[in-house]
Write a protein that holds these residues in place. Sequence first.
Motif, PDB file in Angstrom:
ATOM      1  N   PRO A  19     -67.651  28.265  46.801  1.00  0.00           N
ATOM      2  CA  PRO A  19     -66.457  27.615  47.349  1.00  0.00           C
ATOM      3  C   PRO A  19     -66.257  26.225  46.751  1.00  0.00           C
ATOM      4  CG  PRO A  19     -67.871  28.501  49.096  1.00  0.00           C
ATOM      5  CD  PRO A  19     -68.658  28.542  47.824  1.00  0.00           C
ATOM      6  N   ILE A  20     -65.006  25.882  46.440  1.00  0.00           N
ATOM      7  CA  ILE A  20     -64.680  24.562  45.934  1.00  0.00           C
ATOM      8  C   ILE A  20     -64.287  23.686  47.124  1.00  0.00           C
ATOM      9  CG2 ILE A  20     -63.201  23.231  44.398  1.00  0.00           C
ATOM     10  CD1 ILE A  20     -65.030  25.137  42.949  1.00  0.00           C
ATOM     11  N   PRO A  21     -64.954  22.564  47.371  1.00  0.00           N
ATOM     12  CA  PRO A  21     -64.605  21.707  48.506  1.00  0.00           C
ATOM     13  C   PRO A  21     -63.146  21.276  48.440  1.00  0.00           C
ATOM     14  CG  PRO A  21     -66.668  21.002  47.484  1.00  0.00           C
ATOM     15  CD  PRO A  21     -66.072  22.028  46.572  1.00  0.00           C
ATOM     16  N   PRO A  22     -62.442  21.280  49.570  1.00  0.00           N
ATOM     17  CA  PRO A  22     -61.034  20.856  49.576  1.00  0.00           C
ATOM     18  C   PRO A  22     -60.818  19.475  48.981  1.00  0.00           C
ATOM     19  CG  PRO A  22     -61.589  21.909  51.651  1.00  0.00           C
ATOM     20  CD  PRO A  22     -62.873  21.771  50.889  1.00  0.00           C
ATOM     21  N   CYS A  23     -61.758  18.546  49.204  1.00  0.00           N
ATOM     22  CA  CYS A  23     -61.583  17.192  48.671  1.00  0.00           C
ATOM     23  C   CYS A  23     -61.572  17.200  47.146  1.00  0.00           C
ATOM     24  CB  CYS A  23     -62.656  16.263  49.202  1.00  0.00           C
ATOM     25  SG  CYS A  23     -64.348  16.758  48.814  1.00  0.00           S
ATOM     26  N   GLU A  24     -62.356  18.088  46.525  1.00  0.00           N
ATOM     27  CA  GLU A  24     -62.370  18.190  45.064  1.00  0.00           C
ATOM     28  C   GLU A  24     -61.055  18.760  44.555  1.00  0.00           C
ATOM     29  OE1 GLU A  24     -64.709  20.754  41.649  1.00  0.00           O
ATOM     30  OE2 GLU A  24     -65.871  20.003  43.362  1.00  0.00           O
ATOM     31  N   GLN A  25     -60.552  19.802  45.223  1.00  0.00           N
ATOM     32  CA  GLN A  25     -59.267  20.367  44.840  1.00  0.00           C
ATOM     33  C   GLN A  25     -58.164  19.319  44.988  1.00  0.00           C
ATOM     34  OE1 GLN A  25     -58.338  24.352  46.348  1.00  0.00           O
ATOM     35  NE2 GLN A  25     -60.422  24.521  47.102  1.00  0.00           N
ATOM     36  N   CYS A  59     -64.247  28.098  34.232  1.00  0.00           N
ATOM     37  CA  CYS A  59     -64.222  26.672  33.922  1.00  0.00           C
ATOM     38  C   CYS A  59     -62.772  26.186  33.892  1.00  0.00           C
ATOM     39  CB  CYS A  59     -64.874  26.410  32.569  1.00  0.00           C
ATOM     40  SG  CYS A  59     -66.630  26.839  32.509  1.00  0.00           S
ATOM     41  N   LEU A  60     -62.587  24.882  34.090  1.00  0.00           N
ATOM     42  CA  LEU A  60     -61.255  24.292  34.083  1.00  0.00           C
ATOM     43  C   LEU A  60     -61.064  23.472  32.810  1.00  0.00           C
ATOM     44  CD1 LEU A  60     -61.025  23.100  37.804  1.00  0.00           C
ATOM     45  CD2 LEU A  60     -60.281  25.274  36.810  1.00  0.00           C
ATOM     46  N   PHE A  61     -59.875  23.625  32.213  1.00  0.00           N
ATOM     47  CA  PHE A  61     -59.566  22.917  30.970  1.00  0.00           C
ATOM     48  C   PHE A  61     -58.287  22.103  31.193  1.00  0.00           C
ATOM     49  CE2 PHE A  61     -61.857  26.834  30.020  1.00  0.00           C
ATOM     50  CZ  PHE A  61     -62.952  26.333  29.333  1.00  0.00           C
ATOM     51  N   ASP A  62     -57.278  22.252  30.320  1.00  0.00           N
ATOM     52  CA  ASP A  62     -55.992  21.608  30.576  1.00  0.00           C
ATOM     53  C   ASP A  62     -55.446  22.113  31.909  1.00  0.00           C
ATOM     54  OD1 ASP A  62     -56.397  20.850  27.940  1.00  0.00           O
ATOM     55  OD2 ASP A  62     -54.302  21.132  27.381  1.00  0.00           O
ATOM     56  N   GLN A  63     -54.946  21.202  32.731  1.00  0.00           N
ATOM     57  CA  GLN A  63     -54.275  21.649  33.956  1.00  0.00           C
ATOM     58  C   GLN A  63     -52.842  22.030  33.589  1.00  0.00           C
ATOM     59  OE1 GLN A  63     -53.098  19.002  37.431  1.00  0.00           O
ATOM     60  NE2 GLN A  63     -54.725  20.249  38.339  1.00  0.00           N
ATOM     61  N   GLN A  64     -52.527  23.290  33.746  1.00  0.00           N
ATOM     62  CA  GLN A  64     -51.195  23.773  33.400  1.00  0.00           C
ATOM     63  C   GLN A  64     -50.305  23.765  34.639  1.00  0.00           C
ATOM     64  OE1 GLN A  64     -51.002  27.278  30.904  1.00  0.00           O
ATOM     65  NE2 GLN A  64     -52.998  26.853  29.989  1.00  0.00           N
ATOM     66  N   ILE A  65     -49.135  23.159  34.493  1.00  0.00           N
ATOM     67  CA  ILE A  65     -48.172  23.042  35.583  1.00  0.00           C
ATOM     68  C   ILE A  65     -46.837  23.581  35.103  1.00  0.00           C
ATOM     69  CG2 ILE A  65     -47.010  21.455  37.156  1.00  0.00           C
ATOM     70  CD1 ILE A  65     -49.334  19.493  36.743  1.00  0.00           C
ATOM     71  N   GLU A 127     -63.668  13.752  35.867  1.00  0.00           N
ATOM     72  CA  GLU A 127     -63.664  14.980  36.675  1.00  0.00           C
ATOM     73  C   GLU A 127     -63.880  14.678  38.156  1.00  0.00           C
ATOM     74  OE1 GLU A 127     -66.605  17.611  34.938  1.00  0.00           O
ATOM     75  OE2 GLU A 127     -65.015  18.760  33.993  1.00  0.00           O
ATOM     76  N   PRO A 128     -63.125  15.369  39.035  1.00  0.00           N
ATOM     77  CA  PRO A 128     -62.253  16.521  38.779  1.00  0.00           C
ATOM     78  C   PRO A 128     -60.825  16.184  38.365  1.00  0.00           C
ATOM     79  CG  PRO A 128     -62.376  16.118  41.121  1.00  0.00           C
ATOM     80  CD  PRO A 128     -63.306  15.121  40.488  1.00  0.00           C
ATOM     81  N   ILE A 129     -60.474  14.907  38.223  1.00  0.00           N
ATOM     82  CA  ILE A 129     -59.130  14.559  37.753  1.00  0.00           C
ATOM     83  C   ILE A 129     -58.946  15.115  36.337  1.00  0.00           C
ATOM     84  CG2 ILE A 129     -57.609  12.648  37.124  1.00  0.00           C
ATOM     85  CD1 ILE A 129     -59.010  11.000  39.297  1.00  0.00           C
TER      86      ILE A 129
END
Length: 274
Positions: A19-25, A59-65, A127-129
């Motif tokens: 689980p990913i903590p809500p604060c990190e998300q 894994c997370l890379f570029d955040q795509q929006i 990270e996580p920004i």
Amino acid sequence: MMIIFSGELDKDPKYINYPIPPCEQHKRVVALRKLIARGIPSILWAEDAMRYAHRVPTCLFDQQILVPDHLLPEAAAVLQEGDYCPTGHSAFSLEDMPGPFFGTSPYPKGIRLKHRDVPEDHPYKLEPIPTWILLLPQSYFGFSVDSTERYQSLELGPSLSPLNAGILVPKYHTFLEGLIRFMMDPPTGLDHPHNRALMKYKVFVEYLVTYRVEYREEEELPPLGQMYPIEHEILEELQTNDARWYIDTLFKQRVFPFFEHIREYRAEHKVISS
């Protein structure tokens, strides 16, 4: 051929579905809150959406929006008012291999931004920004922010920020439909498709399907032309003809449709490129 993950892969920390903590998300999606606060509807896409909404351990890379096409320049301007600045190149992982689009991005209209406070030699310092943000037009994936029934929200709770509730995330069937739309009608055209982008999105489809069906290495797949019951469920959830054809082919033949098959399908059904 679809990959069936082995038990060894489940032991790799990168692939454990923790689980990913809500604060990190919450920290990770700060850019989407800024866009929403300025009246720009935003869809979280790619690895972030898979990881946070669909529990695919990646894994997370570029955040795509994704944003409405006509708001793409405005969205870039809003983020550049803060911590992000333009970057003149596409992500290395998305630059195409030898061919007509060698070294280019698969997104002709995409805008890639980089965080000002991240040094080149330490790209994940904050990270996580996100270090990089990739803004894309929603039309690439056949989406519309007005079709709210196709999306869900991140489950972050109102205590962190009420703006989090406005972040759109594609539902499972919408995610598959968007990926398939791009692969069957890519911005660069099917005559000379951008190979690396299509390979990447095939992997996304494979991840979404594999982690829901939960294939097991020791199990024998159904005979060609047949499916597991849960594969039938996935197929029934899909709402676009293109996605139903693509996934039906994938499940029954255990292979992704080739470009020539996609071209034949589009010609037979008189599909016009967007």
